[in-house]
Design a protein around this motif. Structure first.
Motif: not given
Length: 605
Positions: A540-549, A551-560, A601-605
């Motif tokens: 998941v971390y490799t797909r999402l950017k820190k500070g990016g917004f 939607s719930s559906n977008e994150i659920i798709d990445v988790l899936e 809002i993603i807060d990845i270190e």
């Protein structure tokens, strides 16, 4: 594979009988594979009495104990809970003997070689290695694959290794690692012919119970032809079946000797009936599991061997080419009139899979294996840990072996050959009575057929079966919910040691939802493991950017996608987002429609 055949006469130059390999002048165990041509010819004794230091690897602790009883200078070592059971230190033993001989189990070889190296010994050049009863590597692979792979890898490092058995692996099932070795076959003159008496019956456990009842009623004596037997040796590879046969025949402890693995589960099951070692006095009725099939010497003046196979319990089936030969050779008393006789009681079953279906199944697994190899070797270190966890939990069925030294997956040729070997036993030999008979004839046995199908009451046979994981777990959950102090709970935990942790991690509801299926519960346990969760986070971390917004559906798709990638059988839901991501819930308007969107809002270190 280069083959050498050596013909061995039964009479020496001085006119005396030639019975043992040690009586052949100048003969040494050769490098590579040795088909020694018979049991009781002194193959391991030749290593023990050799002028060369030897390490002898054997399949069971019973074999070590058996040899140590006869050869006091042998240093036997095996491990329980990581500690050696031998009170003498290895370093002290090496100081007091001129030519050391160390016996270890397959599982312990790598530990002993490390201990020797820590003592400053060039173990792979100083010692010769004998892997005794090496056919067990193939037969036991399905449940000892980690130990066997470790053994084969360790054995390859020795400058001089002999793989020995009286009954070598059929060439069609020989793994590649053995095909590269030299092969020596010993052909003895005037070899005794095994005489199996085969009895096909619907209920094999009931049939052997009737034999025991009659034997007991006759004062522990049964006349067979001109000879009388006073001891029965019943080979059945199921401790639960042994206990049920004992109960059905009303045997008392003084009448019974049981040789099986000494575990808490077996002790609880057998109760007042103690677990014995092969050495020592026999009883009128002697039960033996696979622990004593290979290499354990049994002495009896008139003991008779009975083998019991139940096609519904695959672990009780014996291979006619290897197991029967080994069992017949266990009785070492030369003048025993029954030493070459075996009574084989068995049933047959419908073929689960024909040869064409099996070959298609294997080919599909090969394709899947190649894909898995390609994917794994591209994984990050975190993702590899998750896949290794699946392998540790036996959730991967392909031909895969994890090489700890290279941190890579490799093609598991041993597993492929082991499955082919098992298929030949369960789906070809035991498909009908004729195929069993033909298998005996193919091996040159003198078959005496008494195949008469007999129907018996169902009650005993239903009792004399192994409790399934599903039944044990179902009872365990019921007790934990409604009677948590019940004394049966620790018994169930001994029968299936994993169930306690499964209950603690998953709880009753998830286990009930899985319908008590071991595979389904293991998949849930894997999904809850640290390795699986770390792999999902990494993906998941490799797909999402820190500070990016998002939607719930977008994150659920990445988790899936991450769940699918790491074989987690679970549907991604909104509540999973904060479990795997440091994210803050927020509403934001869609730049195109202007409508509010709930997201994070993603807060990845």
């Amino acid at each position: 594979m280069k083959k050498n055949v050596i013909n061995i006469p039964r009479v020496r130059a001085n006119g005396k009988p030639l019975l043992y390999l040690s009586q052949i002048e100048g003969f040494e165990l050769p490098k590579g594979i040795l088909a020694k041509g018979g049991t009781g010819v002194g193959g391991s004794t030749l290593a023990i009495d050799s002028k060369h230091p030897y390490i002898i690897a054997v399949p069971t602790t019973a074999l070590i104990e058996n040899k140590m009883e006869k050869h006091p200078d042998v240093f036997g070592v095996y491990y329980q809970k990581g500690a050696s059971v031998n009170p003498m230190s290895l370093s002290f033993y090496l100081e007091i003997v001129a030519v050391p001989v160390i016996m270890v189990t397959y599982d312990s070889l790598h530990k002993v070689t490390k201990e020797l190296q820590d003592l400053g010994i060039d173990v792979y050049n100083h010692f010769r290695l004998l892997v005794d009863e090496y056919t067990e590597l193939l037969k036991a692979y399905s449940y000892r694959n980690k130990a066997i792979n470790s053994l084969v890898k360790e054995a390859s490092k020795f400058n001089y290794t002999t793989y020995m058995s009286a009954t070598p692996i059929d060439e069609q099932y020989t793994p590649k690692v053995f095909k590269e070795l030299e092969y020596t076959e010993l052909l003895w003159e005037d070899v005794s012919v095994i005489k199996p008496v085969t009895l096909k019956t619907a209920k094999p456990y009931h049939s052997v119970s009737n034999i025991i009842k009659r034997f007991k009623a006759n004062g522990y004596a049964e006349k067979i032809g001109p000879n009388i037997t006073n001891e029965l040796f019943v080979y059945v590879n199921s401790v639960i079946a042994i206990k049920d046969i004992i109960d059905n025949t009303n045997l008392v402890p003084s009448e019974v000797k049981i040789i099986c693995a000494d575990t808490l589960a077996h002790r609880d099951l057998l109760g007042e009936y103690s677990i014995a070692k092969p050495i020592g006095d026999n009883k009128p009725i002697n039960f033996l599991t696979s622990k004593a099939f290979s290499g354990c010497d049994i002495y009896s003046n008139n003991g008779l061997a009975i083998v019991v196979s139940n096609v519904q319990k695959k672990h009780t089936l014996v291979d006619i080419a290897t197991d029967v030969y080994q069992i017949a050779g266990r009785i070492r008393t030369i003048d025993n009139p029954f030493k070459d006789t075996i009574i084989h009681i068995y049933n047959t079953g419908a073929i689960e899979m024909n040869k064409k279906d099996f070959e298609d199944w294997v080919n599909n697994k090969k394709i899947s294996t190649k894909l898995q190899l390609s994917v794994f070797n591209k994984f990050s270190s975190i993702e590899k840990e998750a896949f290794k966890k699946r392998m540790e939990m036996s959730l991967e069925d392909d031909y895969l072996f994890y090489n700890e030294e290279t941190n890579q997956l490799e093609y598991d040729d041993l597993k492929e050959m082991s499955e082919a070997f098992e298929f030949s036993i369960t789906n070809e030999i035991y498909s009908n009575g004729l195929s069993v008979r033909n298998a005996y004839l193919k091996q040159g046995y003198d078959v005496v057929s008494s195949e008469q199908r007999v129907d018996y009451e169902e009650a005993f046979v239903n009792a004399a079966t192994k409790l399934s994981f599903k039944e044990i777990m179902k009872e365990y959950i019921s007790l934990m919910k409604y009677d948590a102090s019940n004394e049966r709970i620790p018994i169930l935990e001994n029968l299936e040691p994993e169930i306690k942790k499964m209950y603690e991690v998953l709880g009753a509801k998830k286990i009930e939802t899985s319908r008590y299926s071991q595979k389904a519960i293991k998949e849930l346990m894997y999904s809850e493991s640290r390795e699986a969760k770390d792999a999902v986070k990494h993906s998941v971390y490799t797909r999402l950017k820190k500070g990016g917004f998002y939607s719930s559906n977008e994150i659920i798709d990445v988790l899936e996608e991450a769940y699918k990638r790491h074989k987690i059988i679970k549907k991604a839901k909104s509540k999973d987002i904060t479990e795997f991501l440091p994210a803050k819930k927020k509403q934001q308007r869609d730049s195109k429609t202007g409508k509010p969107i709930t997201g994070y809002i993603i807060d990845i270190e």
